[in-house]
Scaffold this active site. Structure first.
Site, mmCIF file in Angstrom:
data_model
loop_
_atom_site.group_PDB
_atom_site.id
_atom_site.type_symbol
_atom_site.label_atom_id
_atom_site.label_comp_id
_atom_site.label_asym_id
_atom_site.label_seq_id
_atom_site.Cartn_x
_atom_site.Cartn_y
_atom_site.Cartn_z
ATOM 1 C CD GLU A 270 66.784 57.195 70.557
ATOM 2 O OE1 GLU A 270 66.298 58.101 71.224
ATOM 3 O OE2 GLU A 270 66.478 55.956 70.808
ATOM 4 C CG HIS B 273 62.518 60.017 71.000
ATOM 5 N ND1 HIS B 273 61.053 60.217 70.963
ATOM 6 C CD2 HIS B 273 63.032 59.024 70.932
ATOM 7 C CE1 HIS B 273 60.852 58.593 70.838
ATOM 8 N NE2 HIS B 273 62.101 58.028 70.832
#
Length: 289
Positions: free
Chosen positions: A45, A48
């Site tokens: 994550e 991202h």
């Protein structure tokens, strides 16, 4: 890069139920395995998030959930498709270097056999699952970008949901046939069904946010012009549904077989949002200029 990582780390939040899962893992002596999985998901994550921060995207939060993670962005489809694709694939790419480092440590005798196998297994599991073409997984978002290159915003959005639902039905069937009593998979399936239902329910709201940001926001990502041939009898709402991501739309208005005039897309958006002419015909705007 460090400043990007530190900025994104400040957006990380832990779902309350995850603390319960952590507690259960401690009691059942599975804390190391859970910690390993959480680190992998967090780095995924952060991939991202860091890429989004590089492009100055508005990051709402990065949430660690009991069954995975999600990077939430306050963006509404008006960034370039190239930027979005880079932000999406930045998550899966983290697993490449993670597994490479693990292999190097294993080769040097610094990573125990069992832990190395588990680490590779977890990485492949998170990577392959996230690449499934189901929204809101990374594969589903890549699918949305692909549709966005060819379709209007609203059509690409709807087709992403349709295709994702079809793939989810297939995944559901595979789970029933192979591992019907796998509790974690049933929780994930429920989450994916709920996500798709929520996306479909709010599709018009999402479309309006796309248009509003297009009207009020900066249009630096519009690198190409794509003229739209419009029937003057079409309503403003009908024309707005022809708008496509990544393009600036000059509007060429026809009445019958003759060109009646031209409009800039911002004139249409201004009439729709600022002047509330939601039921007006496109040709009516020509007579007001």
């Amino acid at each position: 890069m460090n400043k990007h990582v530190m900025s994104v780390l400040g957006k990380v939040s832990i779902h309350p139920l995850l603390w319960l899962v952590i507690g259960i893992a401690v009691v059942t002596a599975h804390f190391i395995e859970l910690l390993m999985l959480l680190v992998i998901i967090l780095i995924h994550e952060l991939g991202h998030g860091v890429m989004a921060h590089v492009f100055s995207w508005r990051i709402k939060r990065i949430s660690l959930l009991p069954f995975g993670g999600v990077a939430e962005m306050d963006e509404h489809g008006n960034r370039s498709l190239k930027e979005e694709l880079l932000v999406i694939i930045a998550g899966p790419l983290q697993h490449v270097w993670l597994m490479a480092v693990a292999w190097l440590l294993f080769s040097l005798g610094l990573f125990p056999d069992r832990m190395f196998e588990l680490f590779i297994q977890y990485n492949l599991m998170v990577l392959l699952f996230n690449l499934l073409p189901i929204w809101p997984l990374d594969g589903g978002k890549i699918l949305s970008v692909i549709f966005g290159y060819r379709m209007t915003f609203i059509k690409a959005y709807e087709w992403t949901i349709f295709f994702s639902l079809a793939m989810l039905f297939l995944l559901h069937f595979i789970v029933i046939v192979t591992v019907p009593f796998h509790l974690n998979l049933w929780i994930i399936l429920t989450f994916l069904y709920f996500s798709l239902w929520a996306e479909w329910k709010q599709r018009r709201y999402t479309f309006m946010k796309f248009l509003l940001e297009r009207y009020y926001g900066k249009n630096e990502s519009f690198q190409q012009l794509k003229p739209l041939i419009i029937n003057g009898e079409d309503s403003l709402a009908t024309v707005l549904e022809k708008f496509q991501r990544g393009y600036k739309h000059p509007l060429i208005i026809y009445e019958g077989n003759k060109e009646a005039g031209k409009l800039d897309e911002n004139e249409l958006l201004h009439a729709f949002f600022a002047e509330k002419k939601t039921t007006a015909k496109t040709k009516d705007l020509l007579y007001l200029i």
